[in-house]
Each structure stands twice: as structure tokens, then as C-alpha cells.
Design a protein around this motif. Structure first.
Motif, PDB file in Angstrom:
ATOM      1  N   LEU A   1       0.825  -1.207   0.000  1.00 35.14           N
ATOM      2  CA  LEU A   1       0.000   0.000   0.000  1.00 35.14           C
ATOM      3  C   LEU A   1       0.858   1.255   0.000  1.00 35.14           C
ATOM      4  O   LEU A   1       0.571   2.213  -0.725  1.00 35.14           O
ATOM      5  CB  LEU A   1      -0.940   0.001   1.210  1.00 35.14           C
ATOM      6  CG  LEU A   1      -2.025  -1.078   1.239  1.00 35.14           C
ATOM      7  CD1 LEU A   1      -2.846  -0.959   2.507  1.00 35.14           C
ATOM      8  CD2 LEU A   1      -2.924  -0.991   0.012  1.00 35.14           C
ATOM      9  N   ALA A   2       1.913   1.269   0.805  1.00 30.51           N
ATOM     10  CA  ALA A   2       2.792   2.440   0.862  1.00 30.51           C
ATOM     11  C   ALA A   2       3.406   2.721  -0.504  1.00 30.51           C
ATOM     12  O   ALA A   2       3.401   3.865  -0.986  1.00 30.51           O
ATOM     13  CB  ALA A   2       3.879   2.224   1.908  1.00 30.51           C
ATOM     14  N   VAL A   3       3.939   1.689  -1.135  1.00 33.76           N
ATOM     15  CA  VAL A   3       4.545   1.856  -2.460  1.00 33.76           C
ATOM     16  C   VAL A   3       3.482   2.242  -3.482  1.00 33.76           C
ATOM     17  O   VAL A   3       3.711   3.099  -4.343  1.00 33.76           O
ATOM     18  CB  VAL A   3       5.284   0.573  -2.881  1.00 33.76           C
ATOM     19  CG1 VAL A   3       5.767   0.674  -4.325  1.00 33.76           C
ATOM     20  CG2 VAL A   3       6.466   0.306  -1.949  1.00 33.76           C
ATOM     21  N   GLY A   4       2.307   1.644  -3.384  1.00 29.12           N
ATOM     22  CA  GLY A   4       1.229   1.975  -4.305  1.00 29.12           C
ATOM     23  C   GLY A   4       0.792   3.421  -4.207  1.00 29.12           C
ATOM     24  O   GLY A   4       0.578   4.091  -5.234  1.00 29.12           O
ATOM     25  N   PHE A   5       0.671   3.930  -2.995  1.00 27.65           N
ATOM     26  CA  PHE A   5       0.316   5.345  -2.818  1.00 27.65           C
ATOM     27  C   PHE A   5       1.410   6.246  -3.385  1.00 27.65           C
ATOM     28  O   PHE A   5       1.117   7.269  -4.003  1.00 27.65           O
ATOM     29  CB  PHE A   5       0.091   5.651  -1.339  1.00 27.65           C
ATOM     30  CG  PHE A   5      -1.314   5.396  -0.868  1.00 27.65           C
ATOM     31  CD1 PHE A   5      -2.367   6.162  -1.328  1.00 27.65           C
ATOM     32  CD2 PHE A   5      -1.586   4.395   0.050  1.00 27.65           C
ATOM     33  CE1 PHE A   5      -3.662   5.941  -0.900  1.00 27.65           C
ATOM     34  CE2 PHE A   5      -2.883   4.155   0.491  1.00 27.65           C
ATOM     35  CZ  PHE A   5      -3.928   4.927   0.015  1.00 27.65           C
ATOM     36  N   ALA A   6       2.664   5.881  -3.154  1.00 22.22           N
ATOM     37  CA  ALA A   6       3.768   6.696  -3.675  1.00 22.22           C
ATOM     38  C   ALA A   6       3.754   6.725  -5.195  1.00 22.22           C
ATOM     39  O   ALA A   6       3.960   7.778  -5.806  1.00 22.22           O
ATOM     40  CB  ALA A   6       5.095   6.146  -3.158  1.00 22.22           C
ATOM     41  N   LYS A   7       3.507   5.572  -5.823  1.00 23.61           N
ATOM     42  CA  LYS A   7       3.430   5.519  -7.281  1.00 23.61           C
ATOM     43  C   LYS A   7       2.309   6.409  -7.811  1.00 23.61           C
ATOM     44  O   LYS A   7       2.390   6.933  -8.928  1.00 23.61           O
ATOM     45  CB  LYS A   7       3.218   4.083  -7.751  1.00 23.61           C
ATOM     46  CG  LYS A   7       4.440   3.195  -7.637  1.00 23.61           C
ATOM     47  CD  LYS A   7       4.130   1.792  -8.140  1.00 23.61           C
ATOM     48  CE  LYS A   7       5.358   0.897  -8.112  1.00 23.61           C
ATOM     49  NZ  LYS A   7       5.034  -0.481  -8.579  1.00 23.61           N
TER      50      LYS A   7
ATOM     51  N   GLY B   1      -5.610  -0.675  -5.504  1.00 21.64           N
ATOM     52  CA  GLY B   1      -6.700   0.046  -6.169  1.00 21.64           C
ATOM     53  C   GLY B   1      -7.818   0.409  -5.212  1.00 21.64           C
ATOM     54  O   GLY B   1      -8.339   1.533  -5.238  1.00 21.64           O
ATOM     55  N   ALA B   2      -8.197  -0.529  -4.349  1.00 18.98           N
ATOM     56  CA  ALA B   2      -9.254  -0.264  -3.377  1.00 18.98           C
ATOM     57  C   ALA B   2      -8.836   0.837  -2.410  1.00 18.98           C
ATOM     58  O   ALA B   2      -9.642   1.709  -2.049  1.00 18.98           O
ATOM     59  CB  ALA B   2      -9.595  -1.539  -2.608  1.00 18.98           C
ATOM     60  N   ALA B   3      -7.569   0.804  -1.983  1.00 21.29           N
ATOM     61  CA  ALA B   3      -7.085   1.812  -1.042  1.00 21.29           C
ATOM     62  C   ALA B   3      -7.075   3.201  -1.679  1.00 21.29           C
ATOM     63  O   ALA B   3      -7.464   4.191  -1.042  1.00 21.29           O
ATOM     64  CB  ALA B   3      -5.689   1.438  -0.551  1.00 21.29           C
ATOM     65  N   ILE B   4      -6.624   3.293  -2.922  1.00 21.40           N
ATOM     66  CA  ILE B   4      -6.596   4.590  -3.592  1.00 21.40           C
ATOM     67  C   ILE B   4      -8.010   5.125  -3.794  1.00 21.40           C
ATOM     68  O   ILE B   4      -8.268   6.316  -3.605  1.00 21.40           O
ATOM     69  CB  ILE B   4      -5.821   4.484  -4.926  1.00 21.40           C
ATOM     70  CG1 ILE B   4      -4.325   4.331  -4.616  1.00 21.40           C
ATOM     71  CG2 ILE B   4      -6.067   5.709  -5.801  1.00 21.40           C
ATOM     72  CD1 ILE B   4      -3.460   4.121  -5.825  1.00 21.40           C
ATOM     73  N   PHE B   5      -8.940   4.247  -4.138  1.00 21.66           N
ATOM     74  CA  PHE B   5     -10.340   4.665  -4.241  1.00 21.66           C
ATOM     75  C   PHE B   5     -10.833   5.261  -2.926  1.00 21.66           C
ATOM     76  O   PHE B   5     -11.406   6.365  -2.898  1.00 21.66           O
ATOM     77  CB  PHE B   5     -11.211   3.472  -4.645  1.00 21.66           C
ATOM     78  CG  PHE B   5     -12.686   3.693  -4.442  1.00 21.66           C
ATOM     79  CD1 PHE B   5     -13.369   4.658  -5.160  1.00 21.66           C
ATOM     80  CD2 PHE B   5     -13.395   2.928  -3.518  1.00 21.66           C
ATOM     81  CE1 PHE B   5     -14.736   4.870  -4.964  1.00 21.66           C
ATOM     82  CE2 PHE B   5     -14.747   3.130  -3.315  1.00 21.66           C
ATOM     83  CZ  PHE B   5     -15.417   4.101  -4.042  1.00 21.66           C
ATOM     84  N   LEU B   6     -10.597   4.575  -1.822  1.00 20.59           N
ATOM     85  CA  LEU B   6     -11.085   5.048  -0.525  1.00 20.59           C
ATOM     86  C   LEU B   6     -10.338   6.278  -0.027  1.00 20.59           C
ATOM     87  O   LEU B   6     -10.837   6.994   0.840  1.00 20.59           O
ATOM     88  CB  LEU B   6     -11.005   3.929   0.507  1.00 20.59           C
ATOM     89  CG  LEU B   6     -11.976   2.758   0.293  1.00 20.59           C
ATOM     90  CD1 LEU B   6     -11.744   1.678   1.332  1.00 20.59           C
ATOM     91  CD2 LEU B   6     -13.430   3.228   0.331  1.00 20.59           C
ATOM     92  N   ALA B   7      -9.146   6.532  -0.576  1.00 17.86           N
ATOM     93  CA  ALA B   7      -8.367   7.715  -0.181  1.00 17.86           C
ATOM     94  C   ALA B   7      -8.663   8.928  -1.044  1.00 17.86           C
ATOM     95  O   ALA B   7      -8.244  10.039  -0.715  1.00 17.86           O
ATOM     96  CB  ALA B   7      -6.876   7.389  -0.266  1.00 17.86           C
ATOM     97  N   SER B   8      -9.369   8.737  -2.132  1.00 16.28           N
ATOM     98  CA  SER B   8      -9.580   9.804  -3.114  1.00 16.28           C
ATOM     99  C   SER B   8     -10.966  10.421  -3.001  1.00 16.28           C
ATOM    100  O   SER B   8     -11.837   9.923  -2.278  1.00 16.28           O
ATOM    101  CB  SER B   8      -9.395   9.244  -4.528  1.00 16.28           C
ATOM    102  OG  SER B   8     -10.477   8.379  -4.857  1.00 16.28           O
ATOM    103  N   GLU B   9     -11.178  11.496  -3.752  1.00 16.40           N
ATOM    104  CA  GLU B   9     -12.482  12.153  -3.760  1.00 16.40           C
ATOM    105  C   GLU B   9     -13.558  11.283  -4.389  1.00 16.40           C
ATOM    106  O   GLU B   9     -14.754  11.539  -4.200  1.00 16.40           O
ATOM    107  CB  GLU B   9     -12.388  13.497  -4.490  1.00 16.40           C
ATOM    108  CG  GLU B   9     -11.561  14.528  -3.745  1.00 16.40           C
ATOM    109  CD  GLU B   9     -11.635  15.905  -4.384  1.00 16.40           C
ATOM    110  OE1 GLU B   9     -12.650  16.214  -5.032  1.00 16.40           O
ATOM    111  OE2 GLU B   9     -10.671  16.666  -4.236  1.00 16.40           O
ATOM    112  N   ALA B  10     -13.162  10.263  -5.117  1.00 18.89           N
ATOM    113  CA  ALA B  10     -14.138   9.363  -5.722  1.00 18.89           C
ATOM    114  C   ALA B  10     -15.005   8.670  -4.672  1.00 18.89           C
ATOM    115  O   ALA B  10     -16.124   8.237  -4.969  1.00 18.89           O
ATOM    116  CB  ALA B  10     -13.430   8.318  -6.576  1.00 18.89           C
TER     117      ALA B  10
END
Length: 255
Positions: free
Chosen positions: A27-33, A228-237
Motif C-alpha cells: 500500500l505504501a509503495v502503491g500510494f507513492a506511485k 486500487g481499493a485503497a486509492i479509491f477510498l483515499a480519493s475524492e471518488a
């Protein structure tokens, strides 16, 4: 705003606990990317050095903090240290956790208490401290790591099961209080993923086959499949998603 922008986490400050390996590292690397500034938390000093180095090698921004999650004072210090790095936290990912396996009749109570401290009590304390800063800034996202054992009882893991049922409950409770103040609190419930916590299950031929037979895809998940799920929940989406437990399980619950 374009549809793509809805999912942007560029320049967001994200704190990920349990970021030294497994799901937390992915997750950490994914968020950084995805362009976020990532604060990586581990249970010991220097524990996320490898994760931080990987992020920096990709051209990303990373910093490290640490705390034994069973030590409430250490958790409080870590939260304040993390807030001081960039002056804010936009997204808190409560992923750090532990597991202990014993038959219920023989489960050491000290181990039961430790699992609850690490998986539940530290999650609430971090959410409370970081949540206060989010309330002050008028926005924020909290993503908790739940489990398939937020739904079922499991075998030989009563403490872990109790903690993950409670994580689902705390997620909903915080969402009820903070949704009106532009803070979304949700959880991801991973299915059966190939991590250190599931090594014992994967090493047991009988249990391994039982689990794989129930997963429609027939395979254990890989930590990167949670990004992908984490980025969705972290975003305005996900601004109108609150108090939700998002299962990422390859269809395990559908069986």
C-alpha cells in the motif's frame, strides 16, 4: 474535474502503519506511485528503511516513524511525530497488526491482550489523534484493515477474530460521528492474501487446499491487488462512501 482527477491522491500525505512488509508495504509503495507523500510506520526504528528506499528509487517522497503498537504511549508519540513531518495527514491507513494461533482452550490470555492492543486499541488511538487534526483541517480519510474474520469466526484465532470484528464496528462508529465533518472512515477486508500472517495456513496442505477451493479465482491474493481499493477510498471518488467494509477477496464471501 475529470473522472481521472476524482481518483487522484497526488501530494496527499498518507500515513501507513505496518509498512515494513506485506500488505502495508504494498500500500505504501502503491500510494507513492500514485503521487502521494507517504509516511511509513513500523514496530521498530528503521523498520521501514527498505520500503522508504523503494519509494525514493521510484522518485517518490517517503519518511519513516515507528512504535510498538502494543505500547499506547509509543503509539501516541508516533502519531504526533508523523503529524509533524509534513504538518498534516490527509489519509490514515491503519494496517499494522498481529496474529496468534492457539486452540481456544489453551489460548494464553497475555497473547489475547496483546492482539487486542495491537489490532484494535492502537487503531482507535491513532484514529483519535489523527482524527482530531482532520477535524481541524476540515477533511480527511481513514482506511482500516479489517479481515474475512470480521465476518466469520475462524479457527484457533479468537483474539484476531475479536479484534477484526471490533475494527469493523469502530469503523462504523467513527463514520457516524465524523461523516458530517467531511471525514470518511472505511475499511478494507482482505480475503486470503499471501503474507507473513497467512504463512502457517499456506504451509498446511489441508487448510491451503480448503481455502483455495472456496476462492472462486482458486488463488491466494497478492498484496498489490489491494492498492486500487485503497486509492479509491483515499480519493475524492469515495466522498460519499462512509462506514463501509470493502471486501477484496476474490469472491470468497460469495461462496
Amino acid at each position: 474535474m475529470s473522472t481521472f482527477d476524482l481518483f487522484s491522491v497526488t501530494d496527499k500525505v498518507v500515513l501507513v502503519t505496518g509498512a515494513s512488509r506485506g500488505i502495508g508495504k504494498a500500500l505504501a509503495v502503491g500510494f507513492a506511485k500514485a503521487g502521494a507523500k507517504v509516511i511509513c510506520a513500523a514496530s521498530r526504528e528503521g523498520g521501514t528503511a527498505e520500503t522508504e528506499a523503494e519509494i525514493k528509487a521510484l522518485g517518490g517522497t517517503a519518511a519513516g516513524v515507528f512504535a510498538d503498537l502494543s505500547d499506547h504511549q509509543a503509539v501516541e508519540k508516533m502519531a504526533n511525530d508523523a503529524l509533524a513531518i509534513f504538518g498534516k495527514i490527509d489519509v490514515l491507513v491503519n494496517n499494522g497488526g498481529t496474529i496468534a494461533r492457539y486452540p481456544a482452550a489453551e489460548f494464553p490470555f497475555a497473547e489475547f491482550q496483546k492482539v487486542i492492543d495491537v489490532n484494535l486499541n492502537s487503531l482507535f488511538l491513532l484514529s483519535q489523534i489523527v482524527g482530531k487534526s482532520m477535524l481541524a483541517q476540515g477533511f480527511g480519510k481513514i482506511i482500516n484493515t479489517a479481515s474475512m474474520l470480521s465476518y466469520t469466526g475462524g479457527l484457533t484465532v479468537p483474539a484476531y477474530t475479536a479484534s477484526k470484528h471490533a475494527v469493523a464496528g469502530v469503523t462504523k462508529a467513527l463514520a457516524n460521528e465524523w461523516a458530517s465533518q467531511n471525514i470518511q472512515v472505511n475499511a478494507i477486508a482482505p480475503g486470503y492474501f499471501a503474507t507473513d500472517n497467512t504463512q502457517a495456513l499456506r504451509d498446511n496442505p489441508e487448510r491451503n487446499q480448503e481455502i483455495k477451493k472456496r476462492i472462486p479465482s482458486g488463488e491466494w491474493g497478492q498484496p498489490e491487488q489491494l492498492v486500487g481499493a485503497a486509492i479509491f477510498l483515499a480519493s475524492e471518488a469515495s466522498n460519499y462512501v462512509n462506514g463501509h467494509i470493502l471486501a477484496v477477496d476474490g469472491g470468497w464471501l460469495a461462496r
